[in-house]
Motif scaffolding. Structure first.
Motif: not given
Length: 231
Positions: A123-145
């Motif tokens: 439900l929370k993933i749906t609110k932020i734009g879906g599972y693909e959007e979640l993975k993209r945000k996680e990827m951006e955080a990993e890239k910055r790291k």
């Protein structure tokens, strides 16, 4: 001489004829056997022999009886040990059964809890734009790291070395050699960074039109999925 006493010379005396005594040996009954020293010894030997045979027979029977009792005792010992082992197995089985019931209870609670967490997370993933959007945000955080580790940390480490007194005291040739090695290390880290970022991009593409699974949730929570959901 008395007148009443007969006189051998008297005309009225008549001599009495006597029978000759004949010696007759005593008649022995054929069924009667007189005991002689030899017969006494033989009778005693017979009694001793008969007693010895009877004693040996009795001793043999006692030995057989003792062997039978020993065999029965050993048999009872074996049965007793088997019963004790059976009791131990039964007790262990009861303990294992109790543990298995507790495991099943824990597993049922864990499955229910993880199912609730998965639904809540989706439900929370749906609110932020879906599972693909979640993975993209996680990827951006990993890239910055990764960029921070490669660029900032490595550059700070190099600057600290170049500005240190120990480095300044080195000969010019040694300083140049160290700078070259540090530059090679920076280039290697840049290559590694590009590969890591490319891999993250591919993972984001694979997540298109997908949803979070229970296996992924267990991995994120650092829970052994096989413990909660055995196959």
């Amino acid at each position: 001489m008395d007148s009443n006493t007969p006189s051998y010379s008297s005309p009225n005396y008549t001599p009495i004829a006597r029978k000759k005594s004949v010696f007759r040996p005593p008649v022995r009954n054929p069924q009667q056997v007189l005991s002689t020293p030899n017969t006494l010894v033989k009778t005693s030997v017979d009694k001793v022999d008969k007693g010895s045979i009877e004693d040996r027979r009795l001793a043999y029977e006692l030995k057989l009886l003792n062997n039978e009792f020993t065999r029965q005792i050993n048999s009872y010992k074996i049965e007793n040990n088997q019963l004790n082992q059976s009791i131990k197995v039964l007790k262990n089985y009861e303990k294992e059964e109790k543990v298995m019931r507790l495991i099943e209870k824990w597993r049922s609670i864990s499955q229910a809890g993880m199912s609730y967490m998965l639904n809540s997370t989706m439900l929370k993933i749906t609110k932020i734009g879906g599972y693909e959007e979640l993975k993209r945000k996680e990827m951006e955080a990993e890239k910055r790291k990764i960029e921070y580790q490669v660029d900032d940390n490595l550059q700070d480490e190099m600057d600290n070395v170049l500005e240190s007194d120990e480095f300044q005291m080195l000969p010019e040739e040694d300083q140049e050699e160290y700078k070259n090695r540090m530059q090679d290390k920076i280039e290697e880290m840049e290559i590694w960074k590009e590969k890591a970022l490319t891999k993250l991009e591919e993972q984001v593409k694979l997540c298109a039109n997908q949803e979070m699974t229970m296996q992924e949730l267990a991995q994120r929570l650092k829970i052994n999925y096989q413990f909660v959901f055995p196959e």
